[in-house]
Design a protein around this motif. Sequence first.
Motif, PDB file in Angstrom:
ATOM      1  N   LEU A   1       0.835  -1.204   0.000  1.00 28.19           N
ATOM      2  CA  LEU A   1       0.000   0.000   0.000  1.00 28.19           C
ATOM      3  C   LEU A   1       0.871   1.257   0.000  1.00 28.19           C
ATOM      4  O   LEU A   1       0.617   2.197  -0.759  1.00 28.19           O
ATOM      5  CB  LEU A   1      -0.936   0.004   1.211  1.00 28.19           C
ATOM      6  CG  LEU A   1      -2.077  -1.010   1.170  1.00 28.19           C
ATOM      7  CD1 LEU A   1      -2.717  -1.154   2.546  1.00 28.19           C
ATOM      8  CD2 LEU A   1      -3.118  -0.604   0.134  1.00 28.19           C
ATOM      9  N   ALA A   2       1.891   1.273   0.831  1.00 30.66           N
ATOM     10  CA  ALA A   2       2.768   2.443   0.935  1.00 30.66           C
ATOM     11  C   ALA A   2       3.505   2.730  -0.370  1.00 30.66           C
ATOM     12  O   ALA A   2       3.738   3.888  -0.718  1.00 30.66           O
ATOM     13  CB  ALA A   2       3.760   2.253   2.076  1.00 30.66           C
ATOM     14  N   SER A   3       3.841   1.677  -1.103  1.00 32.59           N
ATOM     15  CA  SER A   3       4.590   1.849  -2.352  1.00 32.59           C
ATOM     16  C   SER A   3       3.683   2.107  -3.553  1.00 32.59           C
ATOM     17  O   SER A   3       4.173   2.369  -4.644  1.00 32.59           O
ATOM     18  CB  SER A   3       5.433   0.606  -2.629  1.00 32.59           C
ATOM     19  OG  SER A   3       4.592  -0.492  -2.983  1.00 32.59           O
TER      20      SER A   3
ATOM     21  N   ASP B   1     -16.636  -0.606  -1.136  1.00 36.92           N
ATOM     22  CA  ASP B   1     -17.872  -0.894  -1.869  1.00 36.92           C
ATOM     23  C   ASP B   1     -19.042  -0.435  -1.007  1.00 36.92           C
ATOM     24  O   ASP B   1     -19.346  -1.072   0.005  1.00 36.92           O
ATOM     25  CB  ASP B   1     -17.972  -2.387  -2.156  1.00 36.92           C
ATOM     26  CG  ASP B   1     -19.235  -2.759  -2.915  1.00 36.92           C
ATOM     27  OD1 ASP B   1     -20.078  -1.875  -3.168  1.00 36.92           O
ATOM     28  OD2 ASP B   1     -19.386  -3.935  -3.257  1.00 36.92           O
ATOM     29  N   PRO B   2     -19.692   0.668  -1.380  1.00 37.74           N
ATOM     30  CA  PRO B   2     -20.787   1.174  -0.551  1.00 37.74           C
ATOM     31  C   PRO B   2     -22.011   0.258  -0.530  1.00 37.74           C
ATOM     32  O   PRO B   2     -22.784   0.277   0.429  1.00 37.74           O
ATOM     33  CB  PRO B   2     -21.125   2.525  -1.181  1.00 37.74           C
ATOM     34  CG  PRO B   2     -20.604   2.451  -2.574  1.00 37.74           C
ATOM     35  CD  PRO B   2     -19.436   1.508  -2.540  1.00 37.74           C
ATOM     36  N   THR B   3     -22.172  -0.564  -1.539  1.00 41.21           N
ATOM     37  CA  THR B   3     -23.312  -1.482  -1.576  1.00 41.21           C
ATOM     38  C   THR B   3     -23.210  -2.524  -0.477  1.00 41.21           C
ATOM     39  O   THR B   3     -24.169  -2.780   0.245  1.00 41.21           O
ATOM     40  CB  THR B   3     -23.415  -2.169  -2.952  1.00 41.21           C
ATOM     41  OG1 THR B   3     -23.487  -1.166  -3.965  1.00 41.21           O
ATOM     42  CG2 THR B   3     -24.629  -3.077  -3.022  1.00 41.21           C
ATOM     43  N   SER B   4     -22.025  -3.112  -0.337  1.00 37.25           N
ATOM     44  CA  SER B   4     -21.835  -4.146   0.682  1.00 37.25           C
ATOM     45  C   SER B   4     -21.274  -3.584   1.983  1.00 37.25           C
ATOM     46  O   SER B   4     -21.270  -4.266   3.009  1.00 37.25           O
ATOM     47  CB  SER B   4     -20.897  -5.236   0.163  1.00 37.25           C
ATOM     48  OG  SER B   4     -19.596  -4.711  -0.035  1.00 37.25           O
ATOM     49  N   GLY B   5     -20.753  -2.348   1.937  1.00 33.85           N
ATOM     50  CA  GLY B   5     -20.151  -1.747   3.116  1.00 33.85           C
ATOM     51  C   GLY B   5     -18.816  -2.378   3.490  1.00 33.85           C
ATOM     52  O   GLY B   5     -18.428  -2.366   4.649  1.00 33.85           O
ATOM     53  N   THR B   6     -18.117  -2.929   2.500  1.00 34.82           N
ATOM     54  CA  THR B   6     -16.857  -3.623   2.766  1.00 34.82           C
ATOM     55  C   THR B   6     -15.704  -2.978   2.009  1.00 34.82           C
ATOM     56  O   THR B   6     -15.899  -2.286   1.009  1.00 34.82           O
ATOM     57  CB  THR B   6     -16.935  -5.106   2.355  1.00 34.82           C
ATOM     58  OG1 THR B   6     -17.227  -5.184   0.952  1.00 34.82           O
ATOM     59  CG2 THR B   6     -18.006  -5.853   3.143  1.00 34.82           C
ATOM     60  N   CYS B   7     -14.502  -3.248   2.512  1.00 33.49           N
ATOM     61  CA  CYS B   7     -13.266  -2.796   1.858  1.00 33.49           C
ATOM     62  C   CYS B   7     -12.558  -3.996   1.252  1.00 33.49           C
ATOM     63  O   CYS B   7     -12.676  -5.103   1.749  1.00 33.49           O
ATOM     64  CB  CYS B   7     -12.326  -2.148   2.863  1.00 33.49           C
ATOM     65  SG  CYS B   7     -12.881  -0.549   3.458  1.00 33.49           S
ATOM     66  N   ASN B   8     -11.810  -3.727   0.208  1.00 30.01           N
ATOM     67  CA  ASN B   8     -10.969  -4.746  -0.380  1.00 30.01           C
ATOM     68  C   ASN B   8      -9.636  -4.102  -0.735  1.00 30.01           C
ATOM     69  O   ASN B   8      -9.572  -2.904  -0.988  1.00 30.01           O
ATOM     70  CB  ASN B   8     -11.627  -5.352  -1.617  1.00 30.01           C
ATOM     71  CG  ASN B   8     -11.107  -6.740  -1.921  1.00 30.01           C
ATOM     72  OD1 ASN B   8     -10.267  -7.275  -1.209  1.00 30.01           O
ATOM     73  ND2 ASN B   8     -11.601  -7.324  -2.983  1.00 30.01           N
ATOM     74  N   ILE B   9      -8.605  -4.885  -0.756  1.00 28.43           N
ATOM     75  CA  ILE B   9      -7.282  -4.406  -1.138  1.00 28.43           C
ATOM     76  C   ILE B   9      -6.944  -5.065  -2.463  1.00 28.43           C
ATOM     77  O   ILE B   9      -6.955  -6.297  -2.572  1.00 28.43           O
ATOM     78  CB  ILE B   9      -6.239  -4.718  -0.053  1.00 28.43           C
ATOM     79  CG1 ILE B   9      -6.634  -4.000   1.247  1.00 28.43           C
ATOM     80  CG2 ILE B   9      -4.846  -4.320  -0.513  1.00 28.43           C
ATOM     81  CD1 ILE B   9      -5.758  -4.320   2.433  1.00 28.43           C
ATOM     82  N   LEU B  10      -6.673  -4.227  -3.447  1.00 28.70           N
ATOM     83  CA  LEU B  10      -6.428  -4.735  -4.796  1.00 28.70           C
ATOM     84  C   LEU B  10      -5.049  -4.325  -5.285  1.00 28.70           C
ATOM     85  O   LEU B  10      -4.580  -3.216  -4.995  1.00 28.70           O
ATOM     86  CB  LEU B  10      -7.479  -4.169  -5.761  1.00 28.70           C
ATOM     87  CG  LEU B  10      -8.936  -4.471  -5.420  1.00 28.70           C
ATOM     88  CD1 LEU B  10      -9.859  -3.729  -6.366  1.00 28.70           C
ATOM     89  CD2 LEU B  10      -9.194  -5.957  -5.471  1.00 28.70           C
ATOM     90  N   ALA B  11      -4.428  -5.210  -6.035  1.00 29.50           N
ATOM     91  CA  ALA B  11      -3.151  -4.904  -6.660  1.00 29.50           C
ATOM     92  C   ALA B  11      -3.360  -3.879  -7.754  1.00 29.50           C
ATOM     93  O   ALA B  11      -4.373  -3.896  -8.462  1.00 29.50           O
ATOM     94  CB  ALA B  11      -2.524  -6.173  -7.232  1.00 29.50           C
ATOM     95  N   VAL B  12      -2.422  -2.972  -7.887  1.00 34.07           N
ATOM     96  CA  VAL B  12      -2.455  -1.987  -8.971  1.00 34.07           C
ATOM     97  C   VAL B  12      -1.752  -2.618 -10.146  1.00 34.07           C
ATOM     98  O   VAL B  12      -0.621  -3.095 -10.028  1.00 34.07           O
ATOM     99  CB  VAL B  12      -1.752  -0.682  -8.532  1.00 34.07           C
ATOM    100  CG1 VAL B  12      -1.638   0.275  -9.684  1.00 34.07           C
ATOM    101  CG2 VAL B  12      -2.494  -0.053  -7.368  1.00 34.07           C
ATOM    102  N   THR B  13      -2.437  -2.627 -11.278  1.00 41.62           N
ATOM    103  CA  THR B  13      -1.851  -3.235 -12.484  1.00 41.62           C
ATOM    104  C   THR B  13      -1.503  -2.199 -13.513  1.00 41.62           C
ATOM    105  O   THR B  13      -1.915  -1.103 -13.475  1.00 41.62           O
ATOM    106  CB  THR B  13      -2.798  -4.265 -13.103  1.00 41.62           C
ATOM    107  OG1 THR B  13      -4.035  -3.625 -13.384  1.00 41.62           O
ATOM    108  CG2 THR B  13      -3.005  -5.435 -12.182  1.00 41.62           C
TER     109      THR B  13
END
Length: 67
Positions: free
Chosen positions: A45-47, A55-67
């Motif tokens: 995340l820092a890099s 996601d406001p629909t589910s109220g959840t967070c996800n961490i995704l790789a930047v491609t």
Amino acid sequence: MTGTRSPLDRISPEALRAIIEEFVTRDGTELSEAEVKVQQVSAQLASGRAEIWFDPTSGTCNILAVT
């Protein structure tokens, strides 16, 4: 992914830690192994190699790789 990217500077350190811990333990990671994964994800995340998305629909967070 639908949702909104959440800039790291808008998330408190405590909330960021909780999001990362929840993310790394989703797949059943043992708590003894979780700290290593938390450090790895924090570094990604820092890099800028990963981002947090909300996601406001589910109220959840996800961490995704930047491609």
